[in-house]
Write a protein that holds these residues in place. Structure first.
Motif, mmCIF file in Angstrom:
data_model
loop_
_atom_site.group_PDB
_atom_site.id
_atom_site.type_symbol
_atom_site.label_atom_id
_atom_site.label_comp_id
_atom_site.label_asym_id
_atom_site.label_seq_id
_atom_site.Cartn_x
_atom_site.Cartn_y
_atom_site.Cartn_z
ATOM 1 N N ASP A 30 0.865 -1.168 0.000
ATOM 2 C CA ASP A 30 0.000 0.000 0.000
ATOM 3 C C ASP A 30 0.907 1.224 0.000
ATOM 4 O O ASP A 30 1.541 1.532 0.998
ATOM 5 C CB ASP A 30 -0.890 -0.031 1.248
ATOM 6 C CG ASP A 30 -1.688 1.246 1.404
ATOM 7 O OD1 ASP A 30 -1.736 2.030 0.448
ATOM 8 O OD2 ASP A 30 -2.256 1.444 2.495
ATOM 9 N N PHE A 49 -3.879 -0.097 -6.839
ATOM 10 C CA PHE A 49 -5.060 0.751 -6.731
ATOM 11 C C PHE A 49 -5.438 1.217 -8.134
ATOM 12 O O PHE A 49 -4.794 2.098 -8.699
ATOM 13 C CB PHE A 49 -4.782 1.946 -5.819
ATOM 14 C CG PHE A 49 -6.017 2.711 -5.433
ATOM 15 C CD1 PHE A 49 -6.620 2.497 -4.210
ATOM 16 C CD2 PHE A 49 -6.580 3.634 -6.293
ATOM 17 C CE1 PHE A 49 -7.764 3.201 -3.840
ATOM 18 C CE2 PHE A 49 -7.716 4.334 -5.951
ATOM 19 C CZ PHE A 49 -8.315 4.128 -4.706
ATOM 20 N N SER A 281 -7.659 -2.915 -5.320
ATOM 21 C CA SER A 281 -6.980 -2.177 -4.260
ATOM 22 C C SER A 281 -6.443 -3.154 -3.222
ATOM 23 O O SER A 281 -6.741 -4.347 -3.265
ATOM 24 C CB SER A 281 -7.956 -1.209 -3.567
ATOM 25 O OG SER A 281 -8.911 -1.951 -2.799
ATOM 26 N N ASP A 285 -7.833 -0.475 1.639
ATOM 27 C CA ASP A 285 -8.296 0.638 0.811
ATOM 28 C C ASP A 285 -9.569 0.312 0.026
ATOM 29 O O ASP A 285 -9.932 1.054 -0.893
ATOM 30 C CB ASP A 285 -7.196 1.041 -0.188
ATOM 31 C CG ASP A 285 -6.084 1.816 0.478
ATOM 32 O OD1 ASP A 285 -6.350 2.502 1.473
ATOM 33 O OD2 ASP A 285 -4.936 1.722 0.012
ATOM 34 N N TYR A 286 -10.248 -0.776 0.389
ATOM 35 C CA TYR A 286 -11.419 -1.180 -0.391
ATOM 36 C C TYR A 286 -12.460 -0.055 -0.464
ATOM 37 O O TYR A 286 -12.960 0.278 -1.544
ATOM 38 C CB TYR A 286 -12.073 -2.430 0.193
ATOM 39 C CG TYR A 286 -13.398 -2.731 -0.484
ATOM 40 C CD1 TYR A 286 -13.425 -3.354 -1.735
ATOM 41 C CD2 TYR A 286 -14.605 -2.319 0.075
ATOM 42 C CE1 TYR A 286 -14.630 -3.574 -2.395
ATOM 43 C CE2 TYR A 286 -15.804 -2.539 -0.577
ATOM 44 C CZ TYR A 286 -15.815 -3.167 -1.810
ATOM 45 O OH TYR A 286 -17.006 -3.366 -2.461
ATOM 46 N N ALA A 289 -11.441 2.789 -2.709
ATOM 47 C CA ALA A 289 -11.518 2.400 -4.121
ATOM 48 C C ALA A 289 -12.969 2.368 -4.595
ATOM 49 O O ALA A 289 -13.276 2.805 -5.706
ATOM 50 C CB ALA A 289 -10.857 1.043 -4.326
#
Length: 306
Positions: A30, A49, A281, A285-286, A289
């Motif tokens: 990430d 991402f 992602s 970070d879901y 995204a």
């Protein structure tokens, strides 16, 4: 660890002997949080991402669904999430199983687990051996709530979200099927089903890509009528079963190509006609995204509350 390890020991013992023959693994990072771990190899090109153009719209701005969808009214979407998990404990049985799934996979994509949902909220249904063999809810941002997902590192594990356009009737049928199975908890993960999927995958890997792709060539005639109720699956075969039971174009594809849902691998789900990639992602970070995707594709704004 859990009782499942003892039950799955024979399969895993056989699996371990194959692990060092051939396997592939990719590390993800990430970039915003730069979460590090011992031995993690940083590669600046590993950008997971991504927001994709799902292209569900025709030139006139209306949904470009099939004729059956147009005849039956409102179009809706069923969502699917493909996972490439990363485990802190590299020697764990769950990591070994992931490597075996990848090793037997005939497709170029990387995924070892799959789940299904009816909106873009972080609330998917998944079936795993490591969640007491039951159908459970899965959250990328709260992996600690699921016995399988808590074994994964959400900062390095990767997800890819896809969608298929269906009729309202198909959407409701699939949603009711999932809710019923979730409430009754009769659908179970059966580890030996991995042998069927894996054996088929190894056979397909020896074929040219045009034939190894889902539906390219069936090595074993396998269409299974959905009227024959089943209760034992692995994650991807359960999703394929639900889609075959509830979505006509999926059932038509399986029937025409003589595909058995009991041989579908997680990455085979990419190749079911009608599915389009929306975004990818890291797990953590879901939600970001999903929000970014909805901003770029307002067509999906009703499927995400934030």
């Amino acid at each position: 660890m859990f009782l499942f390890v003892k039950k799955a020991a024979p399969l895993l013992a056989f699996s371990i002997s194959l692990l060092f023959i051939s396997c592939r693994s990719t590390k993800f990072v990430d970039e915003r949080s730069q979460i590090m771990s011992d031995g993690l190899e940083i590669n600046a090109s590993d950008d997971v991402f991504k927001i994709y153009d799902a292209d569900f719209l025709s030139q006139d701005g209306k949904g470009a669904g099939d004729s059956s969808a147009e005849k039956q009214g409102e179009k809706k979407y069923i969502f699917m999430r493909l996972y490439y998990p990363d485990y802190d404990n590299k020697a764990s049985s769950v990591n070994m199983l992931k490597k075996l799934i990848i090793m037997a996979d005939p497709n170029p994509e990387l995924a070892s687990h799959s789940s299904i949902a009816f909106n873009l909220e972080d609330d998917y249904y998944g079936l795993t051996l490591y969640s007491r063999k039951d159908l459970k809810k899965e959250s990328c941002e709260k992996p600690e709530d699921n016995l399988y997902m808590k074994l994964c590192n959400p900062y390095r594990s990767v997800q890819t979200t896809l969608a298929i356009q269906v009729t309202d009737q198909e959407y409701q049928a699939a949603k009711q099927m999932l809710e019923k199975d979730f409430a009754e908890q009769k659908v179970k993960y059966w580890a030996t089903k991995n042998v069927i999927v894996g054996a088929q995958g190894f056979k397909r890997k020896r074929l040219p890509r045009s034939k190894s792709v889902l539906g390219g060539q069936d090595l074993k005639k396998g269409y299974i009528d959905s009227s024959k109720k089943q209760k034992h699956f692995v994650c991807s075969t359960y999703l394929a079963y639900v889609l075959q039971c509830c979505v006509k174009k999926v059932d038509d594809f399986f029937r025409e190509r003589n595909i058995g849902y009991d041989k579908i691998s997680p990455t085979d789900l990419y190749y079911i006609p009608g599915f389009k990639i929306l975004f990818s992602s890291t797990w953590i970070d879901y939600k970001i995204a999903a929000q970014e995707f909805v901003r770029s594709s307002p067509l999906f704004e009703n499927y995400l509350t934030d």
